[in-house]
Design a protein around this motif. Structure first.
Motif, mmCIF file in Angstrom:
data_model
loop_
_atom_site.group_PDB
_atom_site.id
_atom_site.type_symbol
_atom_site.label_atom_id
_atom_site.label_comp_id
_atom_site.label_asym_id
_atom_site.label_seq_id
_atom_site.Cartn_x
_atom_site.Cartn_y
_atom_site.Cartn_z
ATOM 1 N N ASP A 33 3.011 -12.895 -5.566
ATOM 2 C CA ASP A 33 3.201 -11.101 -5.779
ATOM 3 C C ASP A 33 3.678 -11.353 -7.092
ATOM 4 N N ILE B 3 1.901 -6.089 -0.932
ATOM 5 C CA ILE B 3 2.705 -5.105 -2.535
ATOM 6 C C ILE B 3 4.665 -4.854 -2.249
ATOM 7 N N THR B 107 6.284 0.502 1.222
ATOM 8 C CA THR B 107 4.745 -0.085 0.964
ATOM 9 C C THR B 107 4.105 -0.919 1.573
ATOM 10 N N ASN B 111 0.155 -2.200 3.125
ATOM 11 C CA ASN B 111 0.318 -3.640 3.165
ATOM 12 C C ASN B 111 -0.369 -2.627 4.692
ATOM 13 N N THR B 156 -5.655 -4.866 -1.847
ATOM 14 C CA THR B 156 -4.230 -5.303 -2.170
ATOM 15 C C THR B 156 -4.627 -4.240 -4.123
ATOM 16 N N LEU B 160 -3.221 -1.178 -6.343
ATOM 17 C CA LEU B 160 -2.392 -1.695 -7.244
ATOM 18 C C LEU B 160 -2.551 -1.127 -8.138
#
Lengths: 111, 231
Positions: A33, B3, B107, B111, B156, B160
């Motif tokens: 992350d 995220i 988020t 997610n 994911t 992004l």
């Protein structure tokens, strides 16, 4: 048993991979992350400001580990409890079934 | 895979909420019906939820020299379908967002979509197709759950990339950059997750195989065949 062996081999390969990487490189093993955050910074030339901040953050790495461990412990507890519950229930129905059939045939053998 | 809080600008975080909320509502409807009609399935639901709890708390080291965690959603998806998996994932994501500053509330929609919807849908489809094609049960479970894990991280990356397109190359270039981090790190973890989930299924069949028939996960004949093979 076959499946257990296959899974054990996969886990061993995974462990070996980790030992190899950690001893041959100086990888930091940080979170993916966090790396993604780095990419965002690159893509936006460091201009991106997060639109929100977490309400609360664990004050230290120790507290964070504590909460992660708690999460895993709660999950493991529930899994173990119900597997044990099902197993015990199966065994008790099996033993009552066999004792009933024993009575009906008047066999003196007990299980 | 989460995220982080604040790392999706508008209109993206709202968009992912808009997509996830109907699925969650449908999941609640399905869950209510299940609670009324098949209460004896609740322990298995708890196990599936707890499995997501355990796996998503384990940050594992990977070949890329960074850490990530498996999702554990494939099991719930095979047993209860994607909509109920979305609810279970949301509970875990909320726990991590509130107590661990891992993921976030803005988020959450994105997610939930990647972990709770996209991954489980892939797992569900692969499982159904694999069983129709007559593949080995445990191999199908392995494939479905491992691919769910990978799919979550690819989605994911896409979420992004859509929000942060590269100046040269656009969405595709930034998708590659994010996927290089997430998907590659995830590959060994996904294989582990698939293998361990297959093992869990073996034990579920051992202690409570009839539940799987009740859930339409396998047919009566299929269950007997698997039980004969493993005992």
């Amino acid at each position: 048993m076959k499946l257990e062996i296959i899974v054990a081999v996969i886990v061993l390969v995974f462990t070996a991979q980790f030992l190899y990487i950690s001893s041959t490189t100086d990888a930091e093993f940080g979170g993916a992350d966090g790396q993604a955050e780095g990419v965002i910074e690159e893509l936006t030339d460091g201009t991106y400001e997060p639109i929100a901040k977490p309400f609360w953050e664990p004050p230290s790495g120790e507290i964070e580990s504590l909460l992660f461990a708690l999460q895993a412990a709660l999950g493991a507890l529930v899994i173990g409890y119900f597997f044990g519950y099902y197993r015990g229930k199966n065994q008790s129905t099996k033993s009552t079934e066999s004792s009933q059939s024993n009575q009906s045939t008047e066999s003196s053998q007990s299980t | 895979m989460h995220i982080m809080e604040g790392f999706l600008p508008g209109p993206w975080w709202q968009l992912w909420f808009a997509i996830s909320i109907p699925v969650i509502l449908y999941g609640i409807h399905k869950l209510n019906r299940m609670m009324e009609e098949k209460r004896d399935l609740l322990p298995l639901l708890a196990v599936a939820g707890a499995y997501i709890f355990v796996l998503s708390s384990l940050k594992l080291p990977s070949v890329t020299g960074s850490c990530s965690h498996p999702t554990g959603t494939g099991m719930a998806a095979i047993l209860f379908g994607p909509a109920i998996s979305a609810i279970l994932s949301m509970i875990v994501l909320l726990y991590q967002a509130l107590f661990l500053a891992h993921g976030g509330l803005t988020t959450l929609g994105a997610n939930v979509f990647s972990m709770g919807i996209a991954g489980p849908v892939i797992a569900y489809l692969i499982y159904k197709i694999g069983m129709k094609a007559g593949l080995n049960f445990y191999f199908t479970v392995f494939l479905a759950t491992a691919m769910a894990d990978i799919a979550t991280y690819l989605v994911t990356s896409l979420e992004l990339a859509l929000a942060f397109p590269a100046q040269s190359g656009g969405v595709i270039a930034s998708f590659e950059a994010f996927a290089a981090i997430f998907a590659l790190t995830q590959l060994p973890l996904a294989i582990m997750e698939g293998a361990i989930t297959a093992l869990i299924f073996k034990y579920v069949i051992k202690v409570k195989g009839d539940v799987l028939v009740k859930l339409d996960v396998i047919g009566e004949a299929g269950l007997r065949k698997i039980q004969e093979l493993t005992t």
